[in-house]
Design a protein around this motif. Structure first.
Motif, mmCIF file in Angstrom:
data_model
loop_
_atom_site.group_PDB
_atom_site.id
_atom_site.type_symbol
_atom_site.label_atom_id
_atom_site.label_comp_id
_atom_site.label_asym_id
_atom_site.label_seq_id
_atom_site.Cartn_x
_atom_site.Cartn_y
_atom_site.Cartn_z
ATOM 1 N N THR A 183 2.058 -3.399 -8.617
ATOM 2 C CA THR A 183 0.491 -3.684 -8.590
ATOM 3 C C THR A 183 0.122 -5.135 -8.666
ATOM 4 O OG1 THR A 183 0.161 -1.530 -9.437
ATOM 5 C CG2 THR A 183 -1.570 -3.051 -9.709
ATOM 6 N N ILE A 184 0.723 -5.767 -9.481
ATOM 7 C CA ILE A 184 0.469 -7.099 -9.680
ATOM 8 C C ILE A 184 0.802 -8.050 -8.400
ATOM 9 C CG2 ILE A 184 1.303 -9.512 -11.028
ATOM 10 C CD1 ILE A 184 1.634 -7.317 -13.568
ATOM 11 N N ASP A 185 1.976 -7.721 -7.912
ATOM 12 C CA ASP A 185 2.373 -8.333 -6.286
ATOM 13 C C ASP A 185 1.422 -8.096 -5.471
ATOM 14 O OD1 ASP A 185 4.888 -9.235 -7.864
ATOM 15 O OD2 ASP A 185 6.029 -7.534 -7.081
ATOM 16 N N SER A 186 0.720 -6.880 -5.486
ATOM 17 C CA SER A 186 -0.038 -6.475 -4.598
ATOM 18 C C SER A 186 -1.220 -7.266 -4.702
ATOM 19 C CB SER A 186 -0.447 -5.054 -4.444
ATOM 20 O OG SER A 186 -1.290 -4.728 -3.547
ATOM 21 N N GLY B 180 -5.635 -3.982 -0.354
ATOM 22 C CA GLY B 180 -5.694 -4.549 0.799
ATOM 23 C C GLY B 180 -5.961 -6.449 0.677
ATOM 24 N N GLN B 181 -5.775 -6.655 1.775
ATOM 25 C CA GLN B 181 -6.170 -8.241 1.940
ATOM 26 C C GLN B 181 -7.450 -8.496 1.587
ATOM 27 O OE1 GLN B 181 -3.565 -10.484 2.781
ATOM 28 N NE2 GLN B 181 -5.307 -12.057 2.149
ATOM 29 N N GLY B 182 -7.632 -9.526 0.729
ATOM 30 C CA GLY B 182 -8.853 -10.043 0.535
ATOM 31 C C GLY B 182 -9.499 -9.132 -0.523
ATOM 32 N N MET C 242 -14.654 -7.914 -3.463
ATOM 33 C CA MET C 242 -15.275 -7.351 -4.658
ATOM 34 C C MET C 242 -16.235 -8.400 -5.317
ATOM 35 S SD MET C 242 -14.247 -4.066 -5.271
ATOM 36 C CE MET C 242 -14.273 -3.904 -7.090
ATOM 37 N N VAL C 243 -15.766 -9.516 -5.210
ATOM 38 C CA VAL C 243 -16.860 -10.571 -5.852
ATOM 39 C C VAL C 243 -18.005 -10.746 -4.949
ATOM 40 C CG1 VAL C 243 -16.900 -12.977 -6.386
ATOM 41 C CG2 VAL C 243 -15.140 -11.642 -7.321
ATOM 42 N N SER D 92 -12.739 -1.670 0.971
ATOM 43 C CA SER D 92 -12.210 -1.878 -0.526
ATOM 44 C C SER D 92 -10.554 -2.088 -0.313
ATOM 45 C CB SER D 92 -12.494 -0.975 -1.523
ATOM 46 O OG SER D 92 -11.710 0.143 -1.154
ATOM 47 N N GLY D 93 -10.021 -1.443 0.383
ATOM 48 C CA GLY D 93 -8.384 -1.622 0.737
ATOM 49 C C GLY D 93 -7.718 -1.042 -0.664
ATOM 50 N N HIS D 94 -8.298 -0.076 -1.259
ATOM 51 C CA HIS D 94 -7.681 0.433 -2.527
ATOM 52 C C HIS D 94 -6.768 1.591 -2.429
ATOM 53 C CE1 HIS D 94 -7.889 2.864 -6.238
ATOM 54 N NE2 HIS D 94 -7.760 1.734 -6.923
#
Length: 146
Positions: free
Chosen positions: A18-21, A90-92, A97-98, A141-143
């Motif tokens: 998860t951290i790597d992603s 996902g990318q970005g 989110m921000v 979101s890419g989640h």
């Protein structure tokens, strides 16, 4: 610091993935802070070193709610969100989110508050339901779960 992501974890086998992603897909660079809260256990394999990753090891197990509160209290971001420790993004994802939180006014900036009865007194934060909310306003979101 723009975004802090709190990852409560107890014996979570996918924490590093998860951290790597999050790190690999980040478009915020140094404006991202990842706070894994290792609740009540030590990791068999240490987390990879990255200045954006700031793990917390509470002295005793606090449970999910306590781990989230510990992460929120140490967060430095203008926005704070909680993410499960078994997700890929996902990318970005962080930028999306921000941008949606600030431009569309979905979430107020958190006001780092006090602890009362074991709860963090915060203003609005980006939480677990944020992915659905942001999707409703047209962002991707890419989640997904690992």
């Amino acid at each position: 610091m723009k975004l802090s992501i709190v990852l409560p974890a107890w014996k979570e086998p996918y924490l590093q993935k998860t951290i790597d992603s999050l790190l690999e897909t980040s478009e915020l660079g140094d404006e991202l802070e990842i706070i894994p809260v290792i609740d009540g256990n030590w990791l068999e394999t240490p987390l990879k070193s990255d200045p954006r990753v700031k793990p917390i090891y509470p002295e005793q197990q606090r449970g999910m709610k306590g781990a989230i509160n510990a992460g929120f209290l140490s967060a430095k971001g203008e926005y704070i969100m909680k993410l499960d420790a078994h997700c890929a993004v996902g990318q970005g994802f962080d930028r999306i989110m921000v941008e949606n939180a600030s431009v569309k006014g979905i979430f107020d900036k958190p006001s780092h508050g006090t602890i009362t009865d074991g709860e963090v007194g915060l203003g609005s934060v980006i939480g677990s339901t944020a992915v659905d909310t942001i999707a409703e306003v047209g962002a991707t979101s890419g989640h997904e779960s690992l």
